[in-house]
Design an enzyme around this catalytic site. Structure first.
Site, PDB file in Angstrom:
ATOM      1  N   ASP A  86      51.955  47.920  43.045  1.00 36.02           N
ATOM      2  CA  ASP A  86      52.737  47.485  41.685  1.00 36.02           C
ATOM      3  C   ASP A  86      54.005  46.699  42.060  1.00 36.02           C
ATOM      4  O   ASP A  86      54.994  46.722  41.266  1.00 36.02           O
ATOM      5  CB  ASP A  86      52.813  48.791  41.210  1.00 36.02           C
ATOM      6  CG  ASP A  86      51.821  49.421  40.787  1.00 36.02           C
ATOM      7  OD1 ASP A  86      50.719  48.811  40.534  1.00 36.02           O
ATOM      8  OD2 ASP A  86      51.580  50.587  40.599  1.00 36.02           O
ATOM      9  N   GLU A  87      53.912  45.683  43.106  1.00 37.42           N
ATOM     10  CA  GLU A  87      55.065  44.912  43.395  1.00 37.42           C
ATOM     11  C   GLU A  87      55.278  43.780  42.389  1.00 37.42           C
ATOM     12  O   GLU A  87      56.287  43.280  42.523  1.00 37.42           O
ATOM     13  CB  GLU A  87      55.075  44.501  44.894  1.00 37.42           C
ATOM     14  CG  GLU A  87      55.141  45.554  45.831  1.00 37.42           C
ATOM     15  CD  GLU A  87      53.814  46.031  46.564  1.00 37.42           C
ATOM     16  OE1 GLU A  87      52.903  46.006  45.642  1.00 37.42           O
ATOM     17  OE2 GLU A  87      53.912  46.743  47.540  1.00 37.42           O
ATOM     18  N   GLY A  90      49.968  40.604  40.936  1.00 39.21           N
ATOM     19  CA  GLY A  90      49.010  40.198  40.071  1.00 39.21           C
ATOM     20  C   GLY A  90      49.963  38.671  39.279  1.00 39.21           C
ATOM     21  O   GLY A  90      49.270  37.509  39.513  1.00 39.21           O
ATOM     22  N   ALA A 120      43.009  49.815  41.662  1.00 36.80           N
ATOM     23  CA  ALA A 120      44.172  48.769  41.502  1.00 36.80           C
ATOM     24  C   ALA A 120      44.314  48.700  40.174  1.00 36.80           C
ATOM     25  O   ALA A 120      43.523  48.721  39.158  1.00 36.80           O
ATOM     26  CB  ALA A 120      43.635  47.703  42.179  1.00 36.80           C
ATOM     27  N   GLY A 121      45.336  48.093  39.699  1.00 37.63           N
ATOM     28  CA  GLY A 121      45.741  47.571  38.459  1.00 37.63           C
ATOM     29  C   GLY A 121      46.777  46.827  38.534  1.00 37.63           C
ATOM     30  O   GLY A 121      47.836  46.924  39.080  1.00 37.63           O
ATOM     31  N   HIS A 122      46.685  45.544  37.732  1.00 33.27           N
ATOM     32  CA  HIS A 122      47.921  44.734  37.658  1.00 33.27           C
ATOM     33  C   HIS A 122      47.857  44.008  36.205  1.00 33.27           C
ATOM     34  O   HIS A 122      46.870  43.820  35.668  1.00 33.27           O
ATOM     35  CB  HIS A 122      48.028  43.677  38.494  1.00 33.27           C
ATOM     36  CG  HIS A 122      46.757  43.119  39.189  1.00 33.27           C
ATOM     37  ND1 HIS A 122      46.295  43.077  40.295  1.00 33.27           N
ATOM     38  CD2 HIS A 122      46.378  42.033  38.192  1.00 33.27           C
ATOM     39  CE1 HIS A 122      45.266  41.953  40.152  1.00 33.27           C
ATOM     40  NE2 HIS A 122      45.382  41.445  38.990  1.00 33.27           N
ATOM     41  N   PRO A 427      55.736  59.442  34.895  1.00 34.20           N
ATOM     42  CA  PRO A 427      56.821  58.561  35.594  1.00 34.20           C
ATOM     43  C   PRO A 427      56.589  58.303  36.924  1.00 34.20           C
ATOM     44  O   PRO A 427      56.164  59.529  37.669  1.00 34.20           O
ATOM     45  CB  PRO A 427      58.121  59.420  35.448  1.00 34.20           C
ATOM     46  CG  PRO A 427      57.675  60.604  34.659  1.00 34.20           C
ATOM     47  CD  PRO A 427      56.274  60.792  34.230  1.00 34.20           C
TER      48      PRO A 427
HETATM   49  P1  GDP Z   1      50.395  44.592  41.065  1.00 42.75           P
HETATM   50  O1  GDP Z   1      49.649  45.971  41.219  1.00 42.75           O
HETATM   51  O2  GDP Z   1      51.173  44.377  42.352  1.00 42.75           O
HETATM   52  O3  GDP Z   1      49.879  43.467  40.820  1.00 42.75           O
HETATM   53  O4  GDP Z   1      51.657  44.755  40.243  1.00 42.75           O
HETATM   54  P2  GDP Z   1      51.517  45.372  38.716  1.00 42.75           P
HETATM   55  O5  GDP Z   1      51.063  44.375  37.735  1.00 42.75           O
HETATM   56  O6  GDP Z   1      50.481  46.576  38.618  1.00 42.75           O
HETATM   57  O7  GDP Z   1      52.948  45.980  38.265  1.00 42.75           O
HETATM   58  C1  GDP Z   1      53.854  45.037  38.220  1.00 42.75           C
HETATM   59  C2  GDP Z   1      54.618  45.218  36.874  1.00 42.75           C
HETATM   60  O8  GDP Z   1      55.938  44.727  36.997  1.00 42.75           O
HETATM   61  C3  GDP Z   1      53.992  44.502  35.885  1.00 42.75           C
HETATM   62  O9  GDP Z   1      54.201  45.555  34.711  1.00 42.75           O
HETATM   63  C4  GDP Z   1      54.690  43.495  35.461  1.00 42.75           C
HETATM   64  O10 GDP Z   1      54.649  42.963  34.341  1.00 42.75           O
HETATM   65  C5  GDP Z   1      56.317  43.724  35.801  1.00 42.75           C
HETATM   66  N1  GDP Z   1      57.045  42.824  36.570  1.00 42.75           N
HETATM   67  C6  GDP Z   1      56.431  41.947  37.556  1.00 42.75           C
HETATM   68  N2  GDP Z   1      57.525  40.976  37.868  1.00 42.75           N
HETATM   69  C7  GDP Z   1      58.607  41.442  37.170  1.00 42.75           C
HETATM   70  C8  GDP Z   1      59.850  40.789  37.200  1.00 42.75           C
HETATM   71  O11 GDP Z   1      60.353  40.127  37.930  1.00 42.75           O
HETATM   72  N3  GDP Z   1      60.772  41.973  36.426  1.00 42.75           N
HETATM   73  C9  GDP Z   1      60.461  42.752  35.709  1.00 42.75           C
HETATM   74  N4  GDP Z   1      61.231  43.319  34.897  1.00 42.75           N
HETATM   75  N5  GDP Z   1      58.922  43.227  35.802  1.00 42.75           N
HETATM   76  C10 GDP Z   1      58.064  42.367  36.534  1.00 42.75           C
HETATM   77 MG    MG Z   2      49.305  47.376  39.970  1.00 40.20          MG
END
Ligand code: GDP
Ligand code: MG
Length: 551
Positions: A86-87, A90, A120-122, A427
């Site tokens: 969740d970094e 996506g 996974a989820g993004h 959380p």
């Molecule tokens: P992934 O699994 O690595 O693709 O990441 P996810 O999409 O699951 O989780 C990342 C979350 O952080 C999502 O809710 C995004 O909308 C949010 N997000 C991504 N980049 C940023 C950022 O620069 N700032 C903030 N505040 N949120 C972000």
């Molecule tokens: Mg994710």
């Protein structure tokens, strides 16, 4: 051919002596062949020049293959997480895909998922609408992109159907835009029931997502017939019917009922925004559900042999390629925070296994994504830099007056960055940035540049801590070693830096515009990792994205 061959050889000899940098300037369509040859080799071996569609391939077939496996494809990008998931991979894929498609000469791009599945989820956004993707690659958001769900993925076809139907409500028809490898690993409700079984009987699979991922990967290692192609084969009902019977016996031996075992129902969960379960049902019910989805898969004509697509994409510079990894290096099956890891290779070598074609060195730009000011973690693992924060704390208002500054940062981050599970609402754990952990993950994932996301998650009045190294309980330096057991025996040592205002970060139009403290922070992390931070994201939206140019 022979005069062509002579002039070709002399051109080769000249080119082979030139520095690679001056070769770049010639923009040769087949640069890799020219670069590989050395004049001496003309004397020692009898080379054949083969002309295929005006492109030249040199050498014996084996040589040609060697050439093939030693060269970078330009217009190719890989995006991997280097923390615990969740970094924001996506959204980086989404931003990079836009940039790839803007390169002149690039007409389309493949977005390739090569491991993981519905665990996974993004989220990505289009026209202000957010879309949560699980098995489907982010490419669906762009007209000129085609998503590939490749052979290293685990696919639950019914969930896939539901996910595509939901995505189509936002992006319209995706026919022709999504390819599923026939060699992808099949997950059914049986594997989901198996997770329930493992938990009850063997006290195993704790921390699994319940989506059948790990049993499906285990069956792959066991060489069972569990590919998408096995579902499409004529005898599928017989094969999966027998498997159902086998499961019934396994369950009965423990006095459990397979038919009554509840497994997650993705579509219903999505609609209700909470985990909904359904029973596996009788053999006929189970097979009929699959039959429905099988018919849908066949009608969509989505299943293909992806190997040939990769070969063609590698050759063709008008096609961009972007690899979207799921989970993160910290969750890698082999070298993550074992035992709390996922079931696939989340590092870039996962691409080699999961596509059967692309070795990491063939990929041009390899981006490791990390949350800049903190790290989040889902599940049971206890990491040394975790901020002790009660699960009941959803934001600063839930803290009492004597809360520590660590707790204040944790509570602020949970609320501001919405650090709650997407389906469960639970959380997430908030951790300070852990440089030893990050460095190891960067090394093992094989990335060569970094993207710092969530740079806006900071407050002017709250200090940010960065773990620079570990000691033992007596204060002696301890190097990082993978595995939770080791992690639990270290004491993290921190530096403290000043925070900044989220809004100032969000307003920045370039790295130079960032508040001084944010710049200092990035410089510090860059120095400690030794890896260039070339991307920073300043908010969740597509526009909250800064990239250093290559100049
Ligand atoms: P992934 O699994 O690595 O693709 O990441 P996810 O999409 O699951 O989780 C990342 C979350 O952080 C999502 O809710 C995004 O909308 C949010 N997000 C991504 N980049 C940023 C950022 O620069 N700032 C903030 N505040 N949120 C972000
Ligand atoms: Mg994710």
């Amino acid at each position: 051919m022979s005069s062509n061959y002579k002039s070709f050889i002399s051109t080769m000899a000249t080119l082979a002596k030139m520095a690679p940098s001056s070769l770049q300037d010639l923009s040769l369509p087949k640069l890799r062949i020219y670069r590989w040859l050395h004049p001496d080799q003309f004397i020692q071996e009898d080379f054949h020049a083969v002309f295929v569609d005006e492109q030249v391939i040199v050498g014996s077939p084996t040589d040609a293959e060697r050439i093939f496996s030693n060269v970078v494809k330009r217009n190719s990008v890989a995006v991997a997480g280097v923390e615990l998931g969740d970094e924001g991979k996506g959204r980086i894929v989404d931003n990079k895909l836009g940039a790839l498609l803007d390169i002149s000469g690039v007409e389309m791009a493949y977005v390739i998922r090569s491991q993981g599945g519905n665990n996974a989820g993004h989220s990505v956004e289009k026209g202000g609408q957010k879309l949560a993707l699980h098995q489907v690659p982010s490419g669906v958001m762009y007209d000129e992109a085609v998503g590939i769900m490749d052979k290293g993925m685990v696919i639950h076809p019914e969930d896939l159907r539901s996910e595509i139907e939901l995505a189509e409500e936002v992006v319209g028809d995706t026919r022709g835009k999504l390819i599923l490898s026939g060699d992808a690993i099949l997950v059914t409700d049986l594997e989901r029931a198996e997770e329930v079984f493992n938990r009850k009987v063997q006290d195993k699979a704790a921390g699994g997502t319940g989506r059948g991922i790990s049993p499906a990967y285990a069956h792959f290692t066991d060489r069972l017939e569990n590919k998408i192609n096995d579902l499409l084969a004529d005898n599928w009902r017989e094969v999966l019917g027998k498997r159902y019977d086998h499961y019934v016996k396994k369950f009965e031996a423990e006095e459990l009922s397979l038919a009554d075992t509840a497994v997650p129902d993705f579509m219903a969960s999505k609609k209700k925004k909470a985990e909904v379960v359904r029973p596996v049902g009788t053999k006929e019910e189970f097979l009929d559900r699959l039959q429905n989805t099988r018919t849908w898969l066949i009608e969509r004509d989505m299943v293909q042999n992806t190997f040939l697509i990769h070969q063609e994409a590698y050759e063709d510079l008008s096609k961009g390629v972007i690899f979207e990894m799921a989970q993160a290096a910290g969750l890698d099956l082999y070298n993550g925070t074992r035992p709390d890891v996922t079931s696939s290779n989340t590092v870039l070598h996962g691409i080699a296994n999961g596509t059967g074609f692309w070795m990491p060195h063939m990929i041009d730009e390899k981006i490791g994504v990390f949350k800049a000011t903190y790290t989040s973690s889902v599940g049971a693992r206890q990491m040394p830099t975790e901020i002790p924060l009660d699960k009941s704390v959803r934001g600063p208002k839930d803290l009492d007056l004597n809360a520590t500054t660590d707790e204040q940062f944790g509570a602020f981050t949970r609320e501001f960055a919405h650090e709650f599970g997407t389906t469960t609402g639970r959380p997430r754990d908030i951790l300070w940035l852990d440089i030893p952990f990050l460095n190891y993950n960067i090394q093992m994932s094989g990335v060569d540049v970094l993207a710092a996301t969530h740079l806006d998650v900071a407050r002017k009045d709250l200090k940010i801590k960065i773990c620079t190294h570990y000691t033992d309980f007596e204060g002696n330096f301890v190097p990082y070693q993978p595995g939770l057991e080791h992690q639990q025996r270290v004491v993290p040592q921190y530096v403290e830096v000043d925070g900044w205002d989220a809004e100032d970060v969000r307003q920045a139009k370039s790295f130079d515009d960032l508040p001084e403290n944010a710049k200092k922070f990035l410089a510090f992390v860059q120095r400690r990792t030794g890896v260039p931070i070339v991307i920073a994201t300043t908010g969740p939206d597509r526009k909250n994205y800064l990239e250093l140019s290559n100049q």
